[in-house]
Design an enzyme around this catalytic site. Sequence first.
Site, PDB file in Angstrom:
ATOM      1  N   GLY A 149      38.118  32.287  38.712  1.00 25.76           N
ATOM      2  CA  GLY A 149      38.965  33.099  39.579  1.00 25.76           C
ATOM      3  C   GLY A 149      39.159  34.531  39.134  1.00 25.76           C
ATOM      4  N   SER A 150      39.026  35.473  40.061  1.00 21.46           N
ATOM      5  CA  SER A 150      39.267  36.860  39.728  1.00 21.46           C
ATOM      6  C   SER A 150      39.132  37.723  40.975  1.00 21.46           C
ATOM      7  CB  SER A 150      38.332  37.339  38.630  1.00 21.46           C
ATOM      8  OG  SER A 150      38.790  38.570  38.131  1.00 21.46           O
ATOM      9  N   ARG A 151      38.506  38.892  40.800  1.00 23.20           N
ATOM     10  CA  ARG A 151      38.450  39.869  41.884  1.00 23.20           C
ATOM     11  C   ARG A 151      37.147  40.651  41.796  1.00 23.20           C
ATOM     12  NH1 ARG A 151      43.184  44.376  42.972  1.00 23.20           N
ATOM     13  NH2 ARG A 151      41.856  46.102  43.596  1.00 23.20           N
TER      14      ARG A 151
END
Length: 219
Positions: free
Chosen positions: A187-189
Amino acid sequence: MTIHRQGYSTIAWSAIVFGVINIVSFYFFSFSIPWLSWLIFFGTLALLVFIVSFFRIPERKYTVDDNAIIAPADGRIVAVEEIQPDEYFIDRRLQLSIFMSPLNVHVNRNPIRGEVAYSKYHKGQYLVAWHPKSSTDNERHTTVYRLNGKEILVKQIAGAVARRIVNFLQAGQTVEQSAEMGFIKFGSRVDVLMPPDVNLKVRIGEVAKGGVTVIATWQ
């Protein structure tokens, strides 16, 4: 559906831990507290299934179109704004940000075909992915693509949970649109910086599919 090679060792170790925990659990609890041993079994099985699904590569028909800029990641579009970049570009750019939850597919893909003009890893913090300074202060990897004199910047950003960014590209390399560029674990961006005059095709709140969704087209 296939499993990404980045997940082989993680899945193998998770399966070993799953086996050890449940062998110990059934040995000590299966007769005296059977419900507890079954609770542990189903809880650890759900966690193992989640870890396996995290590294999945679903079968998709990827978009290939020289007039289009494709989403480099799966996730929800959380920001679209014109900014002054802090790296590579000196002129203002349109930034589109995609938030990747732990449930999303985490393979990152090339938004356009062309030459890799720039590829650089930066150490940094692990602020939550939606923090305003995560784009500039967090651990990240920046890649710039060039096609027919036009350039796109993609920034893979680590978050509070994501602690490993993988990027497969090197400067000078020629790549195909929607092919793999890298992977972010858990998970991240991902930020995409485009010229301000592109024709935007998505809005904040929409869900993008990496390698499939057209986020913008060239003027």
